[in-house]
Design a protein around this motif. Sequence first.
Motif, PDB file in Angstrom:
ATOM      1  N   ARG A 291       0.743  -1.211   0.134  1.00 11.31           N
ATOM      2  CA  ARG A 291      -0.095   0.057   0.021  1.00 11.31           C
ATOM      3  C   ARG A 291       0.935   1.382   0.027  1.00 11.31           C
ATOM      4  N   ASN A 292       1.882   1.116   0.695  1.00 11.46           N
ATOM      5  CA  ASN A 292       2.826   2.387   0.867  1.00 11.46           C
ATOM      6  C   ASN A 292       3.360   2.949  -0.648  1.00 11.46           C
ATOM      7  N   PHE A 293       3.847   1.842  -1.008  1.00 12.36           N
ATOM      8  CA  PHE A 293       4.490   1.882  -2.272  1.00 12.36           C
ATOM      9  C   PHE A 293       3.776   2.139  -3.463  1.00 12.36           C
ATOM     10  N   ALA A 408       9.271   6.131   3.129  1.00 17.97           N
ATOM     11  CA  ALA A 408       7.933   5.500   3.100  1.00 17.97           C
ATOM     12  C   ALA A 408       7.662   4.478   2.001  1.00 17.97           C
ATOM     13  N   ALA A 409       8.118   4.901   0.932  1.00 15.46           N
ATOM     14  CA  ALA A 409       8.043   3.719  -0.370  1.00 15.46           C
ATOM     15  C   ALA A 409       8.570   2.608  -0.027  1.00 15.46           C
ATOM     16  N   MET A 529      -1.769   5.765   3.389  1.00 20.07           N
ATOM     17  CA  MET A 529      -0.189   5.115   3.774  1.00 20.07           C
ATOM     18  C   MET A 529      -0.512   4.518   5.190  1.00 20.07           C
ATOM     19  N   ARG A 530       0.361   3.513   5.526  1.00 21.58           N
ATOM     20  CA  ARG A 530       0.538   3.156   6.836  1.00 21.58           C
ATOM     21  C   ARG A 530       1.910   4.065   7.436  1.00 21.58           C
ATOM     22  N   ARG A 531       1.726   4.156   8.886  1.00 17.91           N
ATOM     23  CA  ARG A 531       2.898   4.852   9.296  1.00 17.91           C
ATOM     24  C   ARG A 531       4.329   4.678   8.980  1.00 17.91           C
ATOM     25  N   SER A 532       5.018   5.414   8.731  1.00 17.59           N
ATOM     26  CA  SER A 532       6.361   5.313   7.975  1.00 17.59           C
ATOM     27  C   SER A 532       7.339   6.357   8.928  1.00 17.59           C
TER      28      SER A 532
END
Length: 543
Positions: A291-293, A408-409, A529-532
């Motif tokens: 999801r983040n990527f 984050a990616a 996005m999820r926490r990064s």
Amino acid sequence: MSAAAIASPASAAPAAESRPRVINPWIIAAAVVIPTFMEVLDTTIANVALRYIAGGLSAPVTDSEWVITSYLAANAIILPISGFLALKLGRRNYFLLSILVFTLASALCGMATSLGMLIFARVLQGFAGGGLQPSSQGVLLDTFPPEKQGTAMTMFSIAALLAPVVGPALGGYITDNYGWRWIFYLNVPVGLVALIFCRRVVFDPPFFKAEQAAARARGGRFDAAGLCLLSVTMCCWEIMLSKGQEWDWLGDPFLRIQTLLFLFVVCGSLLVWREMRIRNPLINFRTLADRNFRTCCLIIFCAYGVLYANTTSLPTLLQSLFGYDATTSGLVTSPAGLFAIVVLLIVGRLLSRGVDARILMGCGLLTLGIGNYWFSILNLDIDPWQVVWPRVVLIAGLSMLFAPLNVAAFMHIPKELRGAAVGLLALLRNEGGSVGTSVAQTIQERREQFHLLRLNENLDLLNPAVNSFTANAAPAFAQQTADPVAAKLMALQTLDDLRQQQASSLAYFDTFTIFAAISGILVFSVLLMRRSVATKGAHVAAE
């Protein structure tokens, strides 16, 4: 003596393998950032010199656009498979080979005696340049410890972000003062220094060698069919973007755009279908399952579209409506680069202190939108400093976005997929720039037609303002020509010139408004996005 002699060769190998670990990481960072900056710079530095190139090689101006298109198409073919090539050749070998070929191709570009020779050299340059960004990014992330990878991404951001910012300014200055050939000759000494520097400090880490050995042990055939599909897909895409407005997009009477679109859709669909089914794909689309990527790919594609749209539209606006030459327009846009470095360093420090990358990304996108909106409310009665500050805000927004996005990616990407992910993200970054340039050109030309028609609605001889303008302007022209009829025609022509100028300016400002809206909408994508957070000991890199 004999025992020492026998032992010395054996002991040399571990010493050589340990050598990369004792090199200061900042020295390695400086080494790999040089070729990355050089390669990204070449995506924009030639834009302002196309007319000079066409004149110098006795070619039509429209054909000179192939100098840009050929480079981007070749670059786009290599970027997705850069991870595969690095694994086959060794990342160090692939990186050094890319620098060498890029430097030689740059020399060929400068020595070109025809447009065909220049395009051929640009294709070689694009193929070689495609391996520089992912390789340098991987080297940076392997060199720094996990808690310092935000800082490493800041170093990469300085090269990848500032290069397209200073490209038009540097290209304009070199073209005006030394000639267009020196745009390419500039790469030769820089490339040779980078090659010597990187050869001494860049080495493949042990885990990469182990992964390379495992890949060789697994074997597997090269995906030649995938490479062919990729090549056709990216070439069709780049040609459509470059020539779409000139050929009237889907209204093209010769069906060129329609044919290219058909081939792009068919070959692109077959490429995705094939790569998802084979064991050793050329492009691993499974990275998009994260999801983040996936969200970062969308953001970087659109953000670089906004950057390149502004970077190509603003100099044209300044030169066509404000009368600036290439050097002056470059001086107006270049101060933003200095502020970008400051913002990048601050953002890198915040990342290393554990600030959530999503917060910085959201702030960056919002600032990016504010910068574009500021441009949209300008007019033609401004001084140069009123152009400088909106540009500073816009580039500051990108500076706040780039490094946290790279953190984050790759945070949740499996280790074995990170090489493919780096190449795919770099491809989308470059293609976003191509799309932004093409869309900005299309919007500007079509909105100019719209505003010309709207402004023309009340410009007739029954309008008292028109009669007042011609009555005041005609006597001045009559003094020059001594012909009352010609003086009135000249007054009407002056009015038409003002109409054209105002319509063009409104079209440029509409372009900035649309890209400001795109930036604002992208802010909400961060919520997906999820926490990064780059915490100590957490691996957030891409190898």
